[in-house]
Design an enzyme around this catalytic site. Structure first.
Site, PDB file in Angstrom:
ATOM      1  N   LYS A 286       1.752  -3.188   6.341  1.00  0.00           N
ATOM      2  CA  LYS A 286       2.093  -2.949   4.939  1.00  0.00           C
ATOM      3  C   LYS A 286       3.571  -2.604   4.760  1.00  0.00           C
ATOM      4  CE  LYS A 286      -1.955  -3.815   3.146  1.00  0.00           C
ATOM      5  NZ  LYS A 286      -2.161  -4.990   2.271  1.00  0.00           N
TER       6      LYS A 286
ATOM      7  N   TYR B 145      -2.327  -1.068  10.163  1.00  0.00           N
ATOM      8  CA  TYR B 145      -2.240  -1.156   8.705  1.00  0.00           C
ATOM      9  C   TYR B 145      -0.862  -0.723   8.216  1.00  0.00           C
ATOM     10  CZ  TYR B 145      -3.862  -0.731   3.850  1.00  0.00           C
ATOM     11  OH  TYR B 145      -4.036  -0.877   2.488  1.00  0.00           O
TER      12      TYR B 145
ATOM     13  N   SER C 154       0.860  -1.177   0.000  1.00  0.00           N
ATOM     14  CA  SER C 154       0.000   0.000   0.000  1.00  0.00           C
ATOM     15  C   SER C 154       0.902   1.233   0.000  1.00  0.00           C
ATOM     16  CB  SER C 154      -0.874   0.017   1.258  1.00  0.00           C
ATOM     17  OG  SER C 154      -1.514   1.270   1.451  1.00  0.00           O
TER      18      SER C 154
END
Length: 261
Positions: A163, A159, A146
């Protein structure tokens, strides 16, 4: 019609919606046989139906699995090999965003959940698929990272940590397995209009999420959301032999936003 994937088998996690579905449709249109993995049986059925609609002869295996569960991962890889005899491409894509919060308010259980799916799930997929590809002497892997894995985004501790970890796994595994004829790359999507991004916007403003979305992309150099099929095209390229000397790197697909000061 492009037939880069005729007689090729591609395994996709998170295939029940979003980027996984978009990649499945693109790959099917290019002749691939597909092993589709998701926690949602209904999502898998919808994807399979859409695949059949655009490429009626496509061989499709649907497997319900939790990518953070090692026995599930070992099983989906084994069943794919049993069904097709090999794995030529792997889109290691399943993931969740999790709840948005400042680090001090980010729940420990929420952190564990996001990291378990987004990072452990990617690791486990690599662990079992790379062994198959090493025996074959060939294969292409694309992990879903991401822009949140190459820069800070705020309010997403789990997150961002996961990532960034995916980017590290991609570099490490690409370096390890290049000698076996295998490439390992990652994509770093920005704001692509998928159900996950829609959910993220609803966390920002439940009642006016579409307006929140317009404001969000106003800072993007292209001033729009990306489309899932645009990501599908990139994934298909990276999983094809056309990308056979691209390895151990992460490619943003975000309209240029991650390069903007």
């Amino acid at each position: 019609m492009t037939t880069r994937f005729t007689d090729k088998v591609v395994l996709i996690t998170g295939a029940g919606s979003g980027l996984g579905r978009a990649a499945a449709l693109q790959l099917a249109s290019e002749g691939a046989s597909l092993s589709l993995i998701d926690v949602s049986e209904a999502g898998l059925a919808d994807t399979a139906a859409q695949v059949t609609e655009i490429a009626s002869g496509t061989k499709v295996l649907q497997l319900v699995a939790d990518v953070s569960n090692e026995s599930d991962v070992e099983s989906y890889v084994q069943k794919t090999v049993e069904a097709f005899g090999r794995i030529d491409g792997f889109f290691n894509n399943a993931g969740i965003e999790g709840k948005q919060n400042l680090t001090e308010d980010f729940g420990s259980e929420e952190f564990d959940k996001v990291v378990s799916i987004n990072l452990r799930g990617v690791f486990l997929g690599l662990k079992y698929v790379l062994a198959v590809m090493k025996d074959q002497g060939a294969g292409h892997v694309v992990n879903t990272a991401s822009v949140g894995g190459i820069r800070g985004v705020g309010n997403q501790s789990g997150y961002a940590a996961a990532k960034h970890g995916v980017v590290g796994l991609t570099r490490n595994s690409g370096i390890e397995y290049g000698q076996y004829g295998i490439t390992v790359t990652a994509i770093a999507p920005g704001a692509i209009m998928t159900p996950m991004v829609e959910g993220s916007l609803k966390q920002i403003d439940q009642d006016n999420w579409e307006e929140a979305g317009r404001q969000f992309v106003s800072a993007n150099p292209m001033q729009r959301f990306g489309r899932p099929e645009e990501v599908g095209h990139l994934v298909a390229f990276l999983l094809s032999d056309d990308a056979s000397f691209i390895n151990a790197t992460t490619i943003p697909i975000d309209g240029g936003q991650s390069e903007k000061y």
